[in-house]
Write a protein that holds these residues in place. Structure first.
Motif, PDB file in Angstrom:
ATOM      1  N   UNK A 375      -7.658   2.818  -6.216  1.00 57.08           N
ATOM      2  CA  UNK A 375      -8.222   3.597  -5.113  1.00 57.08           C
ATOM      3  C   UNK A 375      -8.455   2.734  -3.871  1.00 57.08           C
ATOM      4  N   UNK A 376      -8.550   1.400  -4.063  1.00 52.90           N
ATOM      5  CA  UNK A 376      -8.838   0.543  -2.910  1.00 52.90           C
ATOM      6  C   UNK A 376      -7.603   0.335  -2.040  1.00 52.90           C
ATOM      7  N   UNK A 377      -6.419   0.627  -2.603  1.00 48.46           N
ATOM      8  CA  UNK A 377      -5.196   0.456  -1.825  1.00 48.46           C
ATOM      9  C   UNK A 377      -5.022   1.695  -0.953  1.00 48.46           C
ATOM     10  N   UNK A 378      -5.194   1.516   0.336  1.00 50.18           N
ATOM     11  CA  UNK A 378      -5.124   2.675   1.217  1.00 50.18           C
ATOM     12  C   UNK A 378      -3.893   2.595   2.098  1.00 50.18           C
ATOM     13  N   UNK A 379      -3.595   3.706   2.727  1.00 48.48           N
ATOM     14  CA  UNK A 379      -2.404   3.773   3.569  1.00 48.48           C
ATOM     15  C   UNK A 379      -2.679   3.078   4.899  1.00 48.48           C
ATOM     16  N   UNK A 380      -2.300   1.777   4.978  1.00 51.09           N
ATOM     17  CA  UNK A 380      -2.401   1.050   6.233  1.00 51.09           C
ATOM     18  C   UNK A 380      -0.984   0.686   6.655  1.00 51.09           C
ATOM     19  N   UNK A 381      -0.843   0.156   7.863  1.00 53.01           N
ATOM     20  CA  UNK A 381       0.507  -0.203   8.315  1.00 53.01           C
ATOM     21  C   UNK A 381       1.133  -1.197   7.344  1.00 53.01           C
ATOM     22  N   UNK A 382       0.308  -2.161   6.921  1.00 50.38           N
ATOM     23  CA  UNK A 382       0.812  -3.197   6.017  1.00 50.38           C
ATOM     24  C   UNK A 382       1.332  -2.607   4.726  1.00 50.38           C
ATOM     25  N   UNK A 383       0.567  -1.682   4.123  1.00 50.14           N
ATOM     26  CA  UNK A 383       0.999  -1.104   2.851  1.00 50.14           C
ATOM     27  C   UNK A 383       2.115  -0.093   3.046  1.00 50.14           C
ATOM     28  N   UNK A 384       2.127   0.514   4.232  1.00 53.65           N
ATOM     29  CA  UNK A 384       3.130   1.556   4.467  1.00 53.65           C
ATOM     30  C   UNK A 384       4.538   0.971   4.448  1.00 53.65           C
ATOM     31  N   UNK A 385       4.673  -0.319   4.819  1.00 51.17           N
ATOM     32  CA  UNK A 385       6.030  -0.868   4.891  1.00 51.17           C
ATOM     33  C   UNK A 385       6.458  -1.532   3.592  1.00 51.17           C
TER      34      UNK A 385
END
Lengths: 744, 256
Positions: A375-385
């Motif tokens: 749950x701590x992994x959220x949709x940020x620019x870093x994770x989006x790519x």
């Protein structure tokens, strides 16, 4: 490309797959049956569990107080449970207290009593047991009595001795032991509370004073709804990716490896259909099956889910957004995995070999997919790519109903996903254009022969495979070194570990692989004098690039914030600040400039040069260079530096400019740690370059960064258009001519 | 029609290192002629034929069909050939009719033309009972018939048979050879590879003898008999091969 041919191929392949009973079963029948069956068996299993009470042995319960009651007949008293029918889940057997024929009564000594109880549990097949100490009831009665006779106000009362606790023992060979113990603990805790309440009442203390409040969990139906929406939002993307992958995998193996095995591939290849038409036709077939499998699974899960929802009031139905977004996202996911599976399956000689490739594919995909469970992994620019992960996160966010957040991240996710699809499709096409892949024949594995041939045929420069192996070896050593890594306490330790890393992790693997795989040390390690100008250019580029790198670093830190454990970096910085600069330069700049350049721009770049395109060689060597460095944030920056240094080596045909760049780059990095308020006062020029001290660490001023970038760009362009082609000038021979020169 | 000029093919093999599958092979074949490629197993017959069919790229030399180069214009080349080999199987889950129709469609034959051609082909090759039979249920001979129909469906000027009689019984092999001869009589240019002397003797107008990638001799049967003073083809073949092996051995021992 002739789309008519693609259509014929697609139609044929689909019909072929549909005529195969196994595929039809796996793709269409199994999903429709699987989830309802799973649902039914799950419900039956839980019914079965509910109907099967746990068996509990109670030792020493003879003289327990009547009020409040712990037992009612052969079971615990229903009032002790939050759901009274739970009392039926525990079937109680009382251990006999009197000696009978062939039976010993439970001993009084606590340890012996425990041993005895354990034996009885094993022999009687009980799930768990409760042991009341021998003097339990007597001491409990004493405490209650003392509490009831309250001393007159002002006089200190006699302190009651604590009552020895009843113990719960498990029969750990029983599956239900743990869960039974949990129920028992709740029942005993409830009973203890009741005794306390009764005692307090007896002594006239109002219950409200002893237990002023009990916290209540307030849940509205909306909370429940949201909670289940979140559960579906986590579940659906993962299931969709896995379905899309397996749905693509089996048809892909049949369509490529299977066709090779059955000998029909050569028939098709000799037909007028172009390779690209064959690939696209097959790819569309695989995609169709991938999408169909996923959709059928989705529908089946939804139907089962809706049925389960009626039985289990805690679970809500899947959110309505799922029905829109899952099918939309399915198309790129199916395309990506279809292309990957197609390429893998084209490589395989037989269906059996093809099926082996499912495991590596799963091993790569699973972590990317399962990461979204956190749950701590959220949709940020870093994770989006991050490929696949970004898409799953986007889906999760959409299903959770956060449409606005999701839509802002749509562009990067779509870009990365499409780029991955493109690369995978290109790979698949390449596989179909390679006759080594299409007409691969089985060779017996003979290590001695292989080694002999390898030694005999080693060329002047390493092969791409040798370069890749060198990289893998480095990464493996890195992994094992990182297991033993300890934070250094002073510079001596730090220097030791840095030197060990450089020599053991980077120097040694390269030396070992080079020793067995090359003849030409000079050509491989680019030991040539490049002329003064490229060296000067490299030096200027290093200086100009530094401001750019520093601002990129802060950008990366913003995209991927450092976890708490990486704050050890702060401690390292403290050590670095206390060490003389020349020592730092020696250990952190000169040594890496030699070791890393020889490895990454020498051996590895020379190997990847065989891949044909210089850009590929530079990119691959930069990627390995990046992954050989610490954590993600460092990797990104190092990859970038690797690109520039690789380009330097490629355009100058020499290792030297890269080394100069690397040396200056690292020297500047360690020097920057020395810049403080004192130094700034002495050197006013620093204030021209650096922004005023703030909390974001040292930063160059924006004009300086821009100027640096311009200088780097200009020098890069100059190097790129320089008329000399150093790699050609090195007369680096192709692998085949290498072999011809040395064949007997 | 078919021009092969100094064709070479090398590849890497774990056991043998760099292998020369074809070494400077040159020949020409014309319409109305059966050109035989005769050689023992591993001689390079399949490699030549696969290269001409654009399945493999040559490492040296050129090959062209009707003026179209196999490397530069592979699509035009494939349009002009029908390739039957022991490696070109038929689909298990397709009927004979569907299989031939599929390849006809890939050749972009208009629907009416395709149906007409297929009716004629199925009649001529006596394979009407295979129309609705799945490939998996066919015998080897039946499969070979479907393969031939598949290769002929677009009426190509060039036909390539690579060890096409392998695994067939005498009756089926005989009827296949008859079909090949008929094709020649229709003016097709036929490339026919085999390791069976009798087939070559009976069928081929000209023969190329191939061994370990090298062309040892080329010409009509009579030419070969005259040139080597040996009337028996099998004997001639054997002599050529043993002489080649001797010279190879001599050059190897001299070279190292």
């Amino acid at each position: 490309m002739n789309w008519q041919n693609v259509k014929w191929i697609l139609l044929r392949e689909v019909r072929d797959q549909l005529r195969d009973r196994r595929t039809a079963f796996m793709i269409f029948i199994l999903p429709l049956l699987l989830y309802p069956l799973l649902g039914v068996s799950f419900m039956q299993f839980s019914h079965f569990l509910l109907k099967q009470p746990s068996r509990v042995l109670v030792v020493g319960a003879r003289q327990l107080p009547e009020e409040p009651p712990l037992f009612e007949g052969e079971r615990f008293h229903p009032s002790l449970f939050s759901e009274p029918r739970e009392a039926d889940l525990l079937e109680v057997t009382f251990a006999p207290e009197e000696p009978a024929a062939g039976r010993t009564p439970p001993p009084a000594d606590p340890e012996q009593r425990r041993q005895w109880a354990r034996r009885e549990l094993e022999q009687g097949g009980f799930d768990a047991g409760v042991i009341f100490p021998a003097d339990f009831s007597v001491r409990l009665a004493r405490v209650r009595q003392m509490a009831a006779q309250r001393p007159p106000a002002g006089e200190p009362g006699a302190k009651p001795e604590p009552v020895p606790s009843p113990e719960i023992v498990l029969n750990s060979s029983k599956a239900k032991a743990e869960i039974t113990a949990g129920w028992l603990r709740n029942a005993l805790r409830g009973w203890s509370d009741r005794i306390g309440d009764a005692t307090l009442q007896a002594s006239g203390v109002p219950l409200a004073a002893a237990r002023p409040f009990t916290p209540l969990l307030e849940q509205t139906p909306q909370d429940k709804h949201r909670r289940s929406a979140r559960m579906w939002a986590q579940l659906f993307p993962i299931m969709m990716v896995l379905w899309a992958m397996t749905g693509a995998f089996y048809p892909a193996v049949d369509l490529c490896a299977g066709e090779k095995e059955r000998g029909t591939l050569e028939t098709l290849l000799s037909s007028p259909a172009k390779r690209i038409e064959i690939v696209v036709g097959k790819l569309l077939t695989i995609m169709l099956f991938s999408v169909a499998t996923s959709m059928l699974n989705l529908l089946s899960v939804a139907a089962t889910g809706l049925a389960v929802v009626r039985v289990m009031p805690d679970v809500g139905p899947p959110p309505w957004q799922a029905w829109i977004w899952l099918p939309v996202a399915l198309v790129p996911v199916a395309a990506l995995f279809s292309a990957l599976c197609l390429a893998l399956a084209a490589f395989a000689r037989s269906t059996k070999e093809g099926q082996y490739y499912l495991m590596p594919l799963l091993l790569i995909t699973m972590p990317l997919v399962l990461a979204t469970l956190s749950p701590s992994l959220e949709l940020t620019v870093g994770n989006a790519i991050i490929p696949v992960t970004g898409l799953c996160l986007l889906l999760r966010t959409l299903l959770e109903g956060q449409t606005t957040t999701a839509l802002t991240m749509f562009a990067p996710v779509a870009a990365v996903t499409l780029a991955c699809c493109y690369l995978a499709i290109r790979w698949a096409v390449e596989q179909f254009n390679s006759e080594n892949v299409l007409f691969r024949e089985g060779e017996r594995l003979d290590l001695t022969l292989w080694a002999k041939q390898y030694w005999r045929e080693r060329g002047q420069t390493p092969t791409a495979a040798a370069a890749a192996w060198c990289g893998v070896l480095i990464l493996m050593v890195k992994f094992f070194l990182s297991l033993n890594a300890q934070l250094p306490t002073d510079f001596a330790q730090f220097a030791q570990s840095t030197i060990a890393t450089q020599l053991l992790m980077i120097g040694l693997p390269t030396a070992l692989v080079a020793a067995v795989s090359i003849r030409g040390v000079r050509q491989t390690f680019l030991l040539y004098w490049p002329g003064v100008r490229p060296v000067l250019a490299a030096a200027v580029m290093a200086v100009a690039f530094h401001p750019v790198v520093v601002s990129l670093q802060s950008l990366v830190m913003w995209l991927y914030p450092m976890g708490p454990n990486v704050e050890a970096v702060a401690r390292l910085e403290a050590i670095i600040r206390q060490t003389p600069l020349w020592q730092l330069v020696l250990v952190m700049a000169l040594l890496p400039a030699v070791c890393e350049e020889a490895t990454f721009r020498g051996f590895i770049l020379s190997g990847f040069r065989r891949l044909g395109h210089p850009a590929r060689a530079v990119v691959f060597s930069a990627l390995l260079f990046g992954f050989a460095h610490g954590f993600l944030q460092q990797t990104i920056i190092t990859c970038l530096v690797g690109l520039i240094v690789g380009f330097l080596a490629f355009r100058s045909g020499s290792l030297l400019p890269g080394m100069v760049f690397h040396l200056i780059h690292n020297t500047l990095a360690v020097s920057l740690t020395r810049v403080d308020v004192e130094l700034r006062k002495q050197w006013h020029a620093l204030d021209w370059l650096l922004s005023p001290p703030g909390d974001g660490g040292l930063q160059y001023r924006v004009p300086v960064v821009i100027a640096g970038a311009v200088v780097v760009a200009v020098l890069t362009a100059w190097l790129a258009v320089r008329s000399t082609d150093p790699w050609a000038a090195l007369s680096l021979r192709s692998p085949s001519s290498d072999r011809e020169d040395h064949s007997p | 029609m078919i021009r092969v000029d100094r064709l070479s093919k090398h590849y890497r093999d774990l056991r043998r290192g760099r292998v020369t599958a074809l070494n400077n092979v040159t020949f020409e074949a014309h319409p109305g002629e059966i050109y035989g490629i005769l050689g023992p197993n591993g001689a390079g017959k399949t490699t030549i034929l696969r290269t001409i069919s654009t399945l493999l790229r040559p490492t040296g030399g050129t090959a062209s069909i009707d003026g179209f180069d196999v490397v530069a214009d592979p699509d035009e080349v494939r349009r002009r050939i029908g390739f039957v080999s022991c490696n070109t199987a038929i689909y298990d889950r397709m009927t004979g009719w569907e299989m031939v129709e599929y390849f006809g469609r890939l050749h972009q034959l208009p629907a009416e033309v395709l149906t007409d051609r297929m009716e004629t082909l199925f009649e001529r090759l006596k394979m009407n009972e295979l129309r609705d039979m799945l490939g998996a249920k066919m015998s080897t001979g039946m499969k070979q018939k479907v393969s031939i129909a598949r290769a002929l469906v677009h009426d190509p000027p060039v036909l390539i048979f690579d060890e096409a009689t392998a695994g067939l019984d005498v009756l089926v092999a005989r009827s296949l050879l008859k079909t090949v001869a008929e094709l020649r009589d229709q003016g097709k240019c036929v490339l026919f590879s085999t390791h069976i002397m009798r087939e070559a003797e009976k069928l081929c107008d000209r023969i190329l003898i191939l061994h370990r990638g090298c062309a040892l001799a080329e010409g009509s049967l009579d030419d070969l008999r005259r040139a080597f003073g040996e009337s028996d083809l099998e004997e001639l073949f054997f002599q050529l091969i043993s002489r080649h092996e001797e010279t190879e051995a001599a050059s190897n021992s001299g070279g190292s």
